[in-house]
Design a protein around this motif. Structure first.
Motif, PDB file in Angstrom:
ATOM      1  N   PRO A 137       0.815  -1.228   0.000  1.00 36.34           N
ATOM      2  CA  PRO A 137       0.000   0.000   0.000  1.00 36.34           C
ATOM      3  C   PRO A 137       0.842   1.269   0.000  1.00 36.34           C
ATOM      4  CG  PRO A 137      -0.881  -1.599   1.560  1.00 36.34           C
ATOM      5  CD  PRO A 137       0.448  -2.116   1.132  1.00 36.34           C
ATOM      6  N   ALA A 138       1.916   1.270   0.793  1.00 39.09           N
ATOM      7  CA  ALA A 138       2.782   2.446   0.843  1.00 39.09           C
ATOM      8  C   ALA A 138       3.436   2.696  -0.501  1.00 39.09           C
ATOM      9  CB  ALA A 138       3.850   2.268   1.931  1.00 39.09           C
ATOM     10  N   LEU A 139       3.878   1.645  -1.164  1.00 34.91           N
ATOM     11  CA  LEU A 139       4.508   1.797  -2.475  1.00 34.91           C
ATOM     12  C   LEU A 139       3.517   2.342  -3.499  1.00 34.91           C
ATOM     13  CD1 LEU A 139       6.628  -1.485  -2.578  1.00 34.91           C
ATOM     14  CD2 LEU A 139       7.516   0.849  -2.444  1.00 34.91           C
ATOM     15  N   SER A 140       2.272   1.880  -3.431  1.00 34.77           N
ATOM     16  CA  SER A 140       1.257   2.397  -4.356  1.00 34.77           C
ATOM     17  C   SER A 140       1.004   3.877  -4.126  1.00 34.77           C
ATOM     18  CB  SER A 140      -0.047   1.606  -4.188  1.00 34.77           C
ATOM     19  OG  SER A 140       0.109   0.267  -4.602  1.00 34.77           O
ATOM     20  N   LEU A 141       0.942   4.285  -2.848  1.00 39.52           N
ATOM     21  CA  LEU A 141       0.720   5.696  -2.533  1.00 39.52           C
ATOM     22  C   LEU A 141       1.883   6.561  -3.012  1.00 39.52           C
ATOM     23  CD1 LEU A 141      -0.710   5.219   1.061  1.00 39.52           C
ATOM     24  CD2 LEU A 141      -1.966   6.183  -0.873  1.00 39.52           C
ATOM     25  N   ALA A 142       3.098   6.039  -2.863  1.00 40.45           N
ATOM     26  CA  ALA A 142       4.269   6.797  -3.312  1.00 40.45           C
ATOM     27  C   ALA A 142       4.330   6.879  -4.829  1.00 40.45           C
ATOM     28  CB  ALA A 142       5.540   6.152  -2.758  1.00 40.45           C
ATOM     29  N   PRO A 189       7.408  10.899  -5.216  1.00 37.46           N
ATOM     30  CA  PRO A 189       8.036   9.717  -5.840  1.00 37.46           C
ATOM     31  C   PRO A 189       9.335   9.290  -5.164  1.00 37.46           C
ATOM     32  CG  PRO A 189       8.306  11.682  -7.210  1.00 37.46           C
ATOM     33  CD  PRO A 189       7.325  12.045  -6.141  1.00 37.46           C
ATOM     34  N   GLU A 190      10.041  10.233  -4.549  1.00 35.10           N
ATOM     35  CA  GLU A 190      11.290   9.873  -3.873  1.00 35.10           C
ATOM     36  C   GLU A 190      11.062   8.850  -2.763  1.00 35.10           C
ATOM     37  OE1 GLU A 190      11.779  13.931  -5.652  1.00 35.10           O
ATOM     38  OE2 GLU A 190      10.243  12.894  -4.482  1.00 35.10           O
ATOM     39  N   LEU A 191       9.875   8.900  -2.140  1.00 30.79           N
ATOM     40  CA  LEU A 191       9.583   7.991  -1.039  1.00 30.79           C
ATOM     41  C   LEU A 191       9.417   6.544  -1.512  1.00 30.79           C
ATOM     42  CD1 LEU A 191       7.112  10.224   0.999  1.00 30.79           C
ATOM     43  CD2 LEU A 191       9.462   9.643   1.587  1.00 30.79           C
ATOM     44  N   TYR A 192       9.138   6.355  -2.783  1.00 28.19           N
ATOM     45  CA  TYR A 192       9.036   5.001  -3.328  1.00 28.19           C
ATOM     46  C   TYR A 192      10.366   4.260  -3.152  1.00 28.19           C
ATOM     47  CZ  TYR A 192       8.015   1.202  -6.608  1.00 28.19           C
ATOM     48  OH  TYR A 192       7.825  -0.034  -7.185  1.00 28.19           O
ATOM     49  N   GLY A 333      14.017  10.741  -0.105  1.00 27.37           N
ATOM     50  CA  GLY A 333      12.799  11.455   0.261  1.00 27.37           C
ATOM     51  C   GLY A 333      12.583  11.494   1.763  1.00 27.37           C
ATOM     52  N   VAL A 334      13.599  11.180   2.549  1.00 30.46           N
ATOM     53  CA  VAL A 334      13.475  11.089   4.006  1.00 30.46           C
ATOM     54  C   VAL A 334      13.447  12.486   4.623  1.00 30.46           C
ATOM     55  CG1 VAL A 334      14.523  10.264   6.137  1.00 30.46           C
ATOM     56  CG2 VAL A 334      14.606   8.839   4.087  1.00 30.46           C
ATOM     57  N   VAL A 335      12.295  12.860   5.181  1.00 32.33           N
ATOM     58  CA  VAL A 335      12.170  14.136   5.899  1.00 32.33           C
ATOM     59  C   VAL A 335      12.748  13.942   7.295  1.00 32.33           C
ATOM     60  CG1 VAL A 335      10.573  15.880   6.747  1.00 32.33           C
ATOM     61  CG2 VAL A 335      10.081  14.697   4.596  1.00 32.33           C
TER      62      VAL A 335
END
Length: 413
Positions: A137-142, A189-192, A333-335
């Protein structure tokens, strides 16, 4: 397996439900939800943050301490603390409409991020579903973007001065210089790639690849690879606190909130408002006497996830980025968090000791009564223990969970 999920975002809860549909337990659902929360609640939590969890697994309750520690293992802190010339900090004023409050951000406020290590440990000890499944799910959202909620839109506008410090965050939340609004699509997209890296590296997240190399580029921070190498997640069996209404499981140190909540509930079984206000106020004072009044009003950019499955396993986890340091780890993409700029977290005495746990108001809670198990928690910084105290009292009075949560509450400094 069947189960329930409660969180700060519909997408976060849907990720937990996905884990249940794959046959996962409550801890699998927690992990899937937290990975998704890092995508669709990116100003509240993520792989650059920290938190605390309470887990009930096969009848035993565990305290999972994945909170941050003071960095600086590679260098000695000066007596000036984070205002040292070795660090870089910046004061930012946030406009709340009726008032303006000052926050501290910048490289000098970055404490050790620990959510990847914590999720990896939770999966190793309690998980049953492979991480690559839980992360779907996280990958889809990213990959596809997420729909901005009303609360996310509010934070984007509120945190504009911090978002503007990062070209990556501006691209995410202010494309073309225009704030994203509720209902807009946000693309990160960086979070992917970050999630993919976590699937393969697990607790070694910050020790491998570009993540390890990027830490070296934070020249004005005392945070270094040595701090990551020395960090340990702590898991131990929980000691319950007994009350007339049941057993309460709350985190010990480094949670300040757990102590305030326990003290407040011990004070009296009376339920009238004046008694509750007095007891809560006294509990704040007593809990903070040894910390020189570190509890102050703060924004409380914190979020919470509760899960429970049909076999009785359950989990509560509260996580935060502070307000973020206004920095995204280069080439990722790490905040990154700004915990060293948070008065509630970075007490001056603790800041003298690299490797020491910092403080937190996070208070994930499991309440076991004769007839039910309640999995509780909240965002809200120093308001958290007061919120939980009032909810628990209302549950004890026979209110439904919804009534206990939506009823008016007070906060005392």
């Amino acid at each position: 397996m069947k189960g329930v999920v409660s969180s700060g975002s519909l997408d976060t809860s849907k990720a937990g439900q996905f884990a249940f549909q794959q046959g996962g337990n409550a801890i699998d659902a927690l992990i899937a939800s937290q990975l998704a929360a890092g995508i669709c609640e990116p100003l509240l939590t993520g792989l650059g943050g920290s938190g605390l969890a309470m887990v009930k697994y096969k009848g035993q309750v565990y305290n999972v301490d994945l909170f941050t520690v003071m960095p600086g293992m590679q260098q000695q802190m000066s007596t000036e603390g984070i205002s040292s010339t070795k660090t870089n900090i910046q004061n930012i004023d946030l406009n709340f409409g009726t008032t303006t409050q000052r926050f501290i951000i910048g490289e000098g406020t970055i404490a050790v991020p620990s959510i990847p290590q914590g999720l990896a440990m939770l999966h190793e000890r309690f998980g049953t579903i492979p991480l690559d499944i839980l992360a779907k799910p996280a990958l889809s959202l990213a990959k596809d973007g997420f729909t901005v909620s009303g609360s996310c839109a509010y934070l984007i506008k509120l945190l504009t001065p911090i978002i503007q410090q990062s070209s990556t965050m501006k691209k995410w939340f202010m494309p073309g210089g225009i704030h994203l609004q509720e209902g807009d699509k946000c693309h990160t997209p960086e979070l992917y790639d970050d999630i993919q890296h976590f699937i393969h590296s697990k607790s070694e997240f910050y020790k491998q690849g570009i993540y390890s190399e990027s830490i070296k580029t934070l020249h004005n921070s005392i945070f270094s690879k040595s701090d990551i190498e020395n960090y340990k997640v702590k898991i131990k069996e929980s000691n319950s606190t007994k009350y007339k209404f049941g057993s309460l499981h709350t985190p010990p140190f480094p949670s300040i909130g757990g102590g305030i909540l326990r003290n407040g509930l011990h004070k009296s079984d009376e339920n009238n408002s004046s008694t509750i206000i007095r007891n809560l106020s006294e509990s704040y004072i007593e809990s903070m006497d040894s910390l020189a009044g570190v509890v102050q009003n703060s924004l409380g950019n914190t979020t919470h996830i509760s899960t429970m499955d049909d076999t009785g396993n359950c989990a509560a986890m509260t996580t935060s980025l502070g307000e973020s340091a206004g920095i995204v780890l280069p080439n990722t993409g790490v905040v990154l968090n700004n915990f060293l700029g948070e008065a509630d977290v970075a007490h001056p005495e603790l800041m003298k000791h690299p490797g020491r746990r910092l403080l937190t108001m996070c208070t994930p809670t499991i309440l076991e009564t004769e007839n039910a198990t309640w999995v509780l928690g909240s965002g809200g910084s120093n308001r958290i223990p007061g919120i939980l105290m009032q909810i628990i009292r209302r549950l004890n009075q026979g209110c439904s969970l919804k009534e206990a949560i939506v009823s008016p509450r007070f906060h005392t400094n």
